[in-house]
Design a protein around this motif. Structure first.
Motif, short mmCIF file in Angstrom:
data_model
loop_
_atom_site.label_atom_id
_atom_site.label_comp_id
_atom_site.label_asym_id
_atom_site.label_seq_id
_atom_site.Cartn_x
_atom_site.Cartn_y
_atom_site.Cartn_z
N GLU A 1 0.86 -1.19 0.00
CA GLU A 1 0.00 0.00 0.00
C GLU A 1 0.89 1.24 0.00
N MET A 2 0.53 2.21 -0.81
CA MET A 2 1.26 3.47 -0.86
C MET A 2 0.28 4.61 -1.06
N GLN A 3 0.34 5.57 -0.15
CA GLN A 3 -0.47 6.78 -0.25
C GLN A 3 0.33 7.87 -0.97
N GLU A 4 -0.38 8.84 -1.51
CA GLU A 4 0.22 10.04 -2.11
C GLU A 4 1.33 9.67 -3.10
N VAL A 5 1.02 8.72 -3.94
CA VAL A 5 1.98 8.25 -4.94
C VAL A 5 2.41 9.40 -5.85
N ASP A 6 1.46 10.29 -6.12
CA ASP A 6 1.71 11.39 -7.06
C ASP A 6 2.77 12.38 -6.58
N LYS A 7 3.07 12.37 -5.28
CA LYS A 7 4.12 13.26 -4.79
C LYS A 7 5.50 12.83 -5.29
N LYS A 8 5.66 11.55 -5.55
CA LYS A 8 6.93 11.04 -6.02
C LYS A 8 6.90 10.75 -7.52
N TYR A 9 5.72 10.33 -8.01
CA TYR A 9 5.56 10.00 -9.43
C TYR A 9 4.43 10.87 -9.98
N SER A 10 4.79 12.09 -10.36
CA SER A 10 3.78 13.10 -10.67
C SER A 10 3.29 13.06 -12.12
N SER A 11 4.02 12.37 -13.00
CA SER A 11 3.60 12.32 -14.40
C SER A 11 2.54 11.23 -14.60
N ALA A 12 1.77 11.37 -15.67
CA ALA A 12 0.70 10.41 -15.96
C ALA A 12 1.29 9.05 -16.33
N SER A 13 0.66 7.99 -15.85
CA SER A 13 1.10 6.62 -16.13
C SER A 13 0.10 5.95 -17.06
N LYS A 14 0.57 4.95 -17.78
CA LYS A 14 -0.29 4.15 -18.64
C LYS A 14 -0.37 2.70 -18.18
N CYS A 15 0.59 2.28 -17.34
CA CYS A 15 0.62 0.89 -16.89
C CYS A 15 0.91 0.81 -15.40
#
Length: 466
Positions: free
Chosen positions: A422-436
């Motif tokens: 489980e990981m919260q606030e993923v976007d703080k470290k990986y801020s670009s859009a993902s496809k997979c």
């Protein structure tokens, strides 16, 4: 006779003198709610908001039991028209990470546009740490600019000077002083939050800042309320989760009373105990709990001293939950009809595969690129068929090979431990859009594997530009 009159006169004079001295010495306290203005920190760019008080309640209609408090409006602006539902959330600085952004994302992402227009979410940033408030406010403004603009989200704060004493209180139930302070301040936070929300909605829903929501929870609540009203049975609280102070619904007209009830008895006991008493004094004899639950406790660590918290609502129906639209691929051999997509789809079904080897994978390919904000992976059945060694990855640039789709490049987000991730606030470290999103096996295991759940929350984004 004259002597008796003289004695009475002396006693009366002494009483008047003592009373006068008391009033003089305590005048600052008595006038505090009327004359004090909250300390505004210029760096917060805040201004004092006007309280919208419900006139449905005799308490405020007649100015009985005044609750003197001023609010700082940090972001957003309440709508001038009453909505169907106001949602209150109080949040403080947690020692081991915040769940607030994920909670708000769950509220809005699990609601249709019509449902969002029927609600207003009020967040009380109840911590006195200015730095934390500034950072949290920045995150909220960045992530929920549209909701703030449309009046669906309001952020407020109450300065410390409006709180009664929260230290040195009596230790009911032999609680440690730190625990008494925590639970007492929490009662006051809720009292101020509820008081502010009076009149904003026909009904008020209390949530905590570390929950996830069922899909279309507002429509479910609306239907349940309509059913309850048809029964013409007195009620003060409808419960949509069995846990703590999560998913409790009140009528707007009762909020001024509830706010004062929590304020008056703030140091006596925890809030969920007080609410049981509130139901009774409002003549609701039995608990009215609806199943399945609409809200699930999501946090791993408590807001009290960062203690580990495993509370889960067993009646929460995961079938309400929907991941973003995606395709699922895996090179792990499937057992019978327990296909890989079942780990991604809502419901109790799961993916069940034969013994994976190093390099085996399960890949989720999103239909639309999105910024991932929360990831949860659960494997195994009890202690059996756990995925023993694997990592979770996010990828970009979709490629097609035969019948499979994947991404060119992946970034590791973290490792699965004891069968879970489980990981919260993923976007703080990986801020670009993902496809997979990929689960990559990093060591061969002899046991079969069950991938029970893969759950994510996202915020939509345009495809990444190279």
């Amino acid at each position: 006779m004259r002597l008796l009159l003289k004695k009475k006169s002396v006693v009366l004079a002494v009483l008047l003198l003592v009373g006068g001295l008391y009033l003089i010495n305590h005048s600052d306290f008595l006038m505090a709610g009327l004359s004090r203005s909250p300390e505004i920190h210029p760096s917060e760019l805040t201004w004092q908001g006007q309280l919208l008080v419900s006139k449905e309640s005799w308490v405020d209609r007649g100015q009985y039991l005044p609750l003197n408090v001023s609010y700082q409006l940090l972001a957003g602006a309440p709508a001038t028209e009453q909505r169907y539902l106001s949602i209150g959330i109080s949040s403080v600085n947690r020692k081991k990470g915040s769940y607030l952004i994920s909670t708000l994302q769950s509220i809005f992402s699990m609601s249709s546009s019509e449902e969002r227009s029927s609600m207003v979410v009020v967040v009380l940033l109840a911590d006195f740490d200015t730095g934390w408030r500034m950072a949290t406010l920045k995150d909220i403004k960045t992530t929920f600019a549209l909701e703030l603009e449309q009046g669906q989200l309001v952020v407020i704060h109450v300065p410390l000077e409006f709180y009664p004493p929260i230290t040195g209180l009596k230790r009911n139930y032999n609680d440690a002083p730190e625990r008494v302070t925590f639970r007492s301040k929490q009662n006051l936070d809720y009292a101020f939050l509820i008081h502010y929300c009076a009149g904003l909605g026909q009904y008020y829903l209390q949530l905590e800042d570390d929950i996830s929501c069922a899909k279309n929870f507002l429509s479910s609540i609306r239907n349940r309320v309509a059913e309850q009203e048809k029964q013409k049975v007195t009620w003060a609280t409808l419960e949509f989760s069995v846990l703590g102070y999560i998913g409790k619904l009140y009528k707007s007209g009762h909020l001024p009373l509830l706010a004062r009830f929590l304020f008056l008895f703030y140091q006596e006991m925890p809030c969920d105990w007080l609410l049981t008493h509130f139901k009774l004094v409002m003549t609701q004899k039995a608990t009215i709990l609806f199943k399945p639950s609409l809200f699930q406790h999501m946090g791993t660590f408590s807001s009290f001293q960062g203690r580990h918290n495993k509370l889960k609502d067993k009646d929460f129906d995961d079938g309400f939950y929907t991941n973003p639209v995606a395709e699922v691929f895996s090179n792990i051999s499937t057992y019978q009809k327990n296909f890989p997509n079942l780990a991604w789809d809502a419901g109790e079904a799961f993916f069940w595969g034969l013994s994976p080897v190093k390099g085996s994978y399960l890949t989720v390919v999103f239909k639309e690129p999105a910024v991932v904000t929360w990831i949860f992976v659960e494997t195994g059945s009890g202690t059996k068929d756990l995925l023993q060694s694997a990592q979770v990855e996010l990828g970009h640039d979709v490629v097609t090979t035969g019948k499979d789709k994947s991404c060119k490049d992946f970034q590791s987000v973290g490792a699965i431990e004891n069968g879970k991730f489980e990981m919260q606030e993923v976007d703080k470290k990986y801020s670009s859009a993902s496809k997979c999103l990929r689960i990559l096996v990093t060591a061969t295991q002899k046991h079969w594997v069950i991938i029970r759940k893969i759950r994510v929350t996202t915020k939509q984004s345009a495809p990444r530009q190279e």
